[in-house]
Design an enzyme around this catalytic site. Structure first.
Site, PDB file in Angstrom:
ATOM      1  N   TYR A  76      10.938 -20.552 -27.330  1.00 11.73           N
ATOM      2  CA  TYR A  76      12.372 -20.384 -27.575  1.00 11.73           C
ATOM      3  C   TYR A  76      12.686 -20.594 -29.053  1.00 11.73           C
ATOM      4  CZ  TYR A  76      17.394 -20.567 -26.834  1.00 11.73           C
ATOM      5  OH  TYR A  76      18.733 -20.290 -26.879  1.00 11.73           O
ATOM      6  N   PHE A 128      27.654   6.009 -39.625  1.00 14.83           N
ATOM      7  CA  PHE A 128      27.213   6.440 -38.306  1.00 14.83           C
ATOM      8  C   PHE A 128      28.304   6.000 -37.323  1.00 14.83           C
ATOM      9  CE2 PHE A 128      24.941   5.727 -34.288  1.00 14.83           C
ATOM     10  CZ  PHE A 128      24.586   7.039 -34.049  1.00 14.83           C
ATOM     11  N   ASP A 129      28.398   6.646 -36.150  1.00 16.73           N
ATOM     12  CA  ASP A 129      29.582   6.378 -35.312  1.00 16.73           C
ATOM     13  C   ASP A 129      29.695   4.930 -34.823  1.00 16.73           C
ATOM     14  OD1 ASP A 129      27.569   6.847 -33.503  1.00 16.73           O
ATOM     15  OD2 ASP A 129      28.481   8.592 -32.564  1.00 16.73           O
ATOM     16  N   ASP A 218      22.346   0.827 -44.686  1.00 17.93           N
ATOM     17  CA  ASP A 218      21.996   1.017 -43.279  1.00 17.93           C
ATOM     18  C   ASP A 218      20.616   1.657 -43.340  1.00 17.93           C
ATOM     19  OD1 ASP A 218      21.409   2.159 -40.810  1.00 17.93           O
ATOM     20  OD2 ASP A 218      23.474   2.721 -40.375  1.00 17.93           O
ATOM     21  N   ALA A 220      18.262   2.333 -41.109  1.00 20.61           N
ATOM     22  CA  ALA A 220      17.658   2.822 -39.860  1.00 20.61           C
ATOM     23  C   ALA A 220      16.475   3.753 -40.139  1.00 20.61           C
ATOM     24  CB  ALA A 220      18.707   3.548 -39.009  1.00 20.61           C
ATOM     25  N   LYS A 261      14.373   3.308 -34.757  1.00 24.10           N
ATOM     26  CA  LYS A 261      14.032   4.526 -35.503  1.00 24.10           C
ATOM     27  C   LYS A 261      12.748   4.252 -36.295  1.00 24.10           C
ATOM     28  CE  LYS A 261      18.567   5.179 -34.570  1.00 24.10           C
ATOM     29  NZ  LYS A 261      19.355   4.181 -33.831  1.00 24.10           N
ATOM     30  N   HIS A 443      32.027  12.296 -24.743  1.00 27.13           N
ATOM     31  CA  HIS A 443      30.798  13.084 -24.647  1.00 27.13           C
ATOM     32  C   HIS A 443      29.767  12.449 -23.716  1.00 27.13           C
ATOM     33  CE1 HIS A 443      30.330  10.313 -28.007  1.00 27.13           C
ATOM     34  NE2 HIS A 443      29.038  10.348 -27.811  1.00 27.13           N
TER      35      HIS A 443
HETATM   36  N1  F0G Z   1      22.819   3.592 -37.975  1.00 24.07           N
HETATM   37  C1  F0G Z   1      22.348   4.849 -37.889  1.00 24.07           C
HETATM   38  C2  F0G Z   1      22.234   5.685 -39.119  1.00 24.07           C
HETATM   39  C3  F0G Z   1      21.995   5.367 -36.630  1.00 24.07           C
HETATM   40  O1  F0G Z   1      21.526   6.615 -36.552  1.00 24.07           O
HETATM   41  C4  F0G Z   1      22.111   4.543 -35.487  1.00 24.07           C
HETATM   42  C5  F0G Z   1      21.751   5.045 -34.161  1.00 24.07           C
HETATM   43  C6  F0G Z   1      22.609   3.238 -35.645  1.00 24.07           C
HETATM   44  C7  F0G Z   1      22.947   2.803 -36.906  1.00 24.07           C
HETATM   45  C8  F0G Z   1      22.808   2.315 -34.475  1.00 24.07           C
HETATM   46  O2  F0G Z   1      21.599   1.794 -34.081  1.00 24.07           O
HETATM   47  O3  F0G Z   1      21.348   2.641 -31.745  1.00 24.07           O
HETATM   48  O4  F0G Z   1      19.974   0.727 -32.594  1.00 24.07           O
HETATM   49  O5  F0G Z   1      22.388   0.425 -32.143  1.00 24.07           O
HETATM   50  N2  F0G Z   1      21.521   6.264 -33.918  1.00 24.07           N
HETATM   51  C9  F0G Z   1      21.043   6.856 -32.667  1.00 24.07           C
HETATM   52  C10 F0G Z   1      21.027   8.359 -32.776  1.00 24.07           C
HETATM   53  C11 F0G Z   1      21.736   6.362 -31.453  1.00 24.07           C
HETATM   54  O6  F0G Z   1      20.763   9.023 -31.754  1.00 24.07           O
HETATM   55  O7  F0G Z   1      21.221   8.888 -33.874  1.00 24.07           O
HETATM   56  P1  F0G Z   1      21.319   1.382 -32.549  1.00 24.07           P
END
Ligand code: F0G
Length: 451
Positions: A76, A128-129, A218, A220, A261, A443
């Site tokens: 833990y 990103f959304d 970010d 990713a 990613k 969507h």
């Molecule tokens: N930032 C970027 C640029 C992303 O593409 C994503 C996720 C996230 C943050 C969020 O990360 O999913 O681990 O919480 N993108 C995926 C996509 C979902 O299909 O492009 P997460």
């Protein structure tokens, strides 16, 4: 990096475990599409032959990662796996304070809840959304300032992911006190997985440091971004990829990272900062929502997989193959007359559905028509990123995201063949209307019917 005199870029791995993929008849696919309400998010995996819905959490782990999973330490507190994870992420990023979280958006949420809030603003090349949603949920404003040509699918500039520096200067001059963070999303997913140049990262960092505003990334797809800097930006062709990545992080004050990613893990995320005061706030929020700081939202075994994956993602042979696979699919579609976003990005190929189906009006979702047709013809699952996902969207795109190390060149050739059949039927494809829709993020669950 080795010279590679061959035209064929081979997958730089061999396959040790396989997973059968479903092969359906046309009638079975049509029935599945009907049951899913013509929404590809609602298809069961058993009905999908080649799944290009996302590159997130869908990669194939290496033998080294599966082996690392077995030595995960589930203590833990003070887990050995955390120590290994922290060492790897510190080496990669140079940042002192490293927190594991369950996925990228958890890191975004922690930042939003601790250092954002009403009256604040975040500038980004393009949020990103989930990032935008977390910023806005805190009461802050999320502003996108991509370069102008990012919105032109035909423009072939090498770094369409860049931030518009003139817009940044203007924002800093006008409302410096309001801006909490300036952020660069590497690569810029929302505009086609397009990379950000080192020159742009340096310029943004310099401006932020001059006025004392934290500059974040970010990260990713940090490894894919590093590859494009190596491959496309003069002066970086002889610099090792981990050094390019480290330079990107060195220019920043903190980062969020979805390890699903370029961590090539099935789950995981990271929050990192140099700032001890912010780290203290993050730690407290982390404990509330994710877990004790030496595991965050993850198991010890996940920390091991992410640590190995982050290193493997920077292997030049892997990245060469990765970029080549995306470009190969992009070129194939281009050659058979399907309009695509150029140049190819790092993780996906984007079909320009507005140009592909000019007879389908935007409010009849041309992207959805293309995505459903790709599924009907060959069981290929893609995702619409246009007016169905984002009402009012200027672009009508269909994203074909390539999971990491999962599909071979034959799968990609198959996808192109399926796309050619869709092209042959393009003039007869009709749009869709929404039958039933939830109040937000429609969507994921809306039901549609063909017109
Ligand atoms: N930032 C970027 C640029 C992303 O593409 C994503 C996720 C996230 C943050 C969020 O990360 O999913 O681990 O919480 N993108 C995926 C996509 C979902 O299909 O492009 P997460």
């Amino acid at each position: 990096m080795n010279d590679w005199p061959f035209r064929t870029i081979i997958e730089p791995f061999r396959i040790k475990a396989v997973e059968a993929i479903p092969i359906l008849s046309r009638a079975e696919r049509l029935a599945a599409l009907e049951r899913a309400g013509h929404n590809l998010f609602k298809l069961p995996a058993e009905a999908v032959t080649v799944d290009l819905l996302t590159d997130s959490g869908t990669g194939a782990m290496s033998a080294r990662q599966w082996a690392a999973l077995m030595i995960g330490d589930e203590s833990y507190a003070g887990s050995r796996s955390f120590v290994r994870f922290e060492e790897t992420v510190r080496r990669l990023s140079g940042m002192a304070h490293i927190f594991p979280v369950h996925q990228g958006r958890a890191a975004e949420r922690i930042v939003a809840r601790t250092v954002l809030g009403p009256g604040r603003e975040v500038l980004n090349n393009t949020h990103f959304d989930t990032t935008r949603a977390n910023v806005e949920q805190s009461g802050a404003v999320a502003t996108d300032i991509p370069v102008a040509h990012a919105g032109d699918p035909a423009n072939r500039s090498a770094f369409k992911g860049d931030m518009d520096l003139a817009a940044l200067d203007k924002a800093l001059a006008e409302r410096r006190d309001k801006i909490a963070i300036v952020m660069l999303t590497l690569t810029n997913n929302a505009v086609g997985g397009q990379p950000v140049s080192m020159a742009n990262i340096e310029a943004v960092s310099r401006r932020c440091r001059a006025v004392g505003i934290p500059f974040w990334i970010d990260a990713a797809r940090f490894a894919e971004n590093a590859w494009f800097i190596h491959a496309r930006e003069p002066g970086w062709e002889n610099v090792a990829l981990p050094d390019i990545a480290r330079r990107m992080f060195d220019l920043a004050d903190g980062f969020t990272l979805s390890a699903k990613k370029d961590g090539i893990a099935h789950i995981g995320g990271i929050l990192g900062t140099r700032d001890p005061a912010w780290a203290e706030k993050f730690k407290n929020e982390l404990i509330l929502g994710e877990g004790f700081p030496t595991y965050g939202g993850l198991a010890g075994r996940d920390l091991e997989c992410v640590a190995v994956g982050l290193e493997e993602a920077l292997d030049p042979e892997y990245l060469r193959y990765r970029a080549r696979s995306v470009a190969y699919l992009c070129d194939k579609l281009d050659n058979i007359g399907i309009p695509v976003v150029q140049p190819p990005g790092g993780h996906a190929v984007f079909i320009d559905a507005a140009r592909f189906l000019p007879h389908v009006p935007v409010d009849a979702f041309p992207g959805q028509a293309v995505a459903c047709a790709l599924y009907e013809e060959g069981g290929v699952r893609s995702v619409e990123i246009g007016s169905f996902m984002f009402p009012g969207s200027k672009l009508q795109l269909v994203r074909l995201a390539l999971p990491r190390r999962v599909y071979t060149q034959a799968h990609v050739d198959y996808v192109a063949e399926v796309a050619a059949r869709v092209r042959d039927r393009a003039a007869s494809l009709r749009g869709y209307r929404i039958v039933e829709s939830p109040p937000f993020l429609r969507h994921f669950s809306a039901t549609l019917a063909p017109l």
